[in-house]
Motif scaffolding. Structure first.
Motif, PDB file in Angstrom:
ATOM      1  N   TRP A 139       0.831  -1.193   0.000  1.00 41.49           N
ATOM      2  CA  TRP A 139       0.000   0.000   0.000  1.00 41.49           C
ATOM      3  C   TRP A 139       0.872   1.252   0.000  1.00 41.49           C
ATOM      4  CZ3 TRP A 139      -5.044  -0.813  -0.756  1.00 41.49           C
ATOM      5  CH2 TRP A 139      -5.556  -2.087  -0.450  1.00 41.49           C
ATOM      6  N   GLY A 180      -3.971   1.349  -3.240  1.00 45.82           N
ATOM      7  CA  GLY A 180      -3.535   0.039  -3.723  1.00 45.82           C
ATOM      8  C   GLY A 180      -4.710  -0.687  -4.351  1.00 45.82           C
ATOM      9  N   GLN A 214     -10.415   1.908  -0.940  1.00 47.72           N
ATOM     10  CA  GLN A 214      -9.064   2.277  -0.532  1.00 47.72           C
ATOM     11  C   GLN A 214      -9.056   2.530   0.985  1.00 47.72           C
ATOM     12  OE1 GLN A 214      -6.615   2.055  -2.639  1.00 47.72           O
ATOM     13  NE2 GLN A 214      -7.851   1.799  -4.474  1.00 47.72           N
TER      14      GLN A 214
END
Length: 323
Positions: free
Chosen positions: A205, A220, A248
């Motif tokens: 991430w 990500g 997210q």
């Protein structure tokens, strides 16, 4: 007393925060890296929760208006007393009139300045931490400004040795390649698809620029739910990883709201949340699943380490202070 000479936005006075006030709807607040603050305090013989200055924006410069022991811990970068470089995680005595400057760190992103006796601002709801959202605590509930003069408390110990000393074992900082933080599955973990749960742990991430003391937005692989969830707002704590509809994650940090309605996929354990707090924008973050037993063991090990450090510094002061 100390005087702020140069400052950037949002550097604040912080201590361990107000965890007991969360039942009143007040954010826990306090230092984002509690361990770094505690280490600075124990080097000076302060109580671990004595108020210091959390420096997240640089350069930061101040003048000592009286002789005073101080420590600089946390993120590692250039720190100078009257132009003389100081080692990382170091405590020493400044004389009246000397200036201290902290420049942008090379490792980590938050530096902590602690002062013998602590920063002596009023207690509000049991703490001196600045709550910017509520506008209370710290100095008038606001970030520090150039020209501010901060009173310091009476030191509990004689100080530090004339040439100073530092941490033998420094506070861990995020890895260069990725910050790895341990998490426990949260209430809605099983409501995410198997693919989303797999991606949560396998994705590197990215920490986006939407990162502050309230929360960190990550970027990500989008995390999908098995079915849409409509949740009432409910209690959350720092470390909670929520997932809005876009998929997210958002990680709640020290100044997080005490309730929210997004589904929760995980919670970062207390011992590792400080590592995320020291991660730079655009840095890489990986989540590692752990157990409640291991999370409790990590807290207990950290408490034992702090107690050993405090005892070691007390012994050093007795041995090295002039008669």
């Amino acid at each position: 007393m100390i005087e702020i000479l140069a400052n950037s936005a949002l550097n604040t006075i912080q201590d361990r925060g107000r965890p007991r006030a969360m039942t009143l709807g007040v954010a826990r607040g306090g230092a984002m890296d509690i361990l770094a603050l505690a280490c600075g305090n124990m080097m000076l013989g302060n109580e671990p929760d004595a108020a210091g200055i959390e420096i997240a924006f640089f350069p930061f410069r101040l003048r000592f208006l009286d002789d005073r022991a101080f420590a600089v811990t946390g993120a590692r970068g250039p720190v100078r007393l009257d132009g003389i470089d100081l080692p990382p995680d170091w405590a020493m005595i400044a004389r009246a009139g000397q200036t201290l400057q902290c420049d942008a760190p090379t490792t980590g992103c938050r530096t902590y300045l602690t002062i013998a006796g602590g920063i002596d601002v009023p207690l509000v709801l049991g703490a001196r931490a600045t709550d910017l959202k509520g506008g209370f605590g710290g100095l008038e509930g606001r970030a520090l400004q150039k020209g501010d003069r901060l009173p310091c408390g009476v030191p509990a110990t004689p100080g530090v040795p004339p040439h100073g000393y530092g941490l033998a074992v420094r506070c861990p900082m995020p890895d260069a390649d990725a910050t790895r933080v341990r998490v426990l599955p949260a209430a809605e973990y099983d409501d995410f698809t198997a693919e989303a749960r797999h991606a949560f742990f396998q994705t590197a991430w990215r920490l986006t620029p939407s990162a502050n003391r309230m929360g960190y937005r990550l970027e990500g692989t989008p995390l999908a739910q098995q079915r849409p969830l409509n949740l009432f707002s409910h209690g959350i704590v720092p470390g909670t990883v929520q997932v809005p509809p876009a998929g997210q994650p958002i990680v709640q940090m020290a100044d997080a709201n005490t309730c929210g309605g997004y589904p929760k996929i995980a919670t970062i354990i207390e011992s590792d949340l400080r590592l995320l707090a020291q991660t730079r924008v655009n840095g890489s973050i990986r989540f590692v699943e752990t157990t409640r037993t291991d999370a409790v063991a990590a807290l207990r090990a950290e408490a034992r380490d702090q107690a050993r450090r405090a005892d070691a510094f007390a012994d050093l002061r007795r041995m090295l202070m002039p008669a």
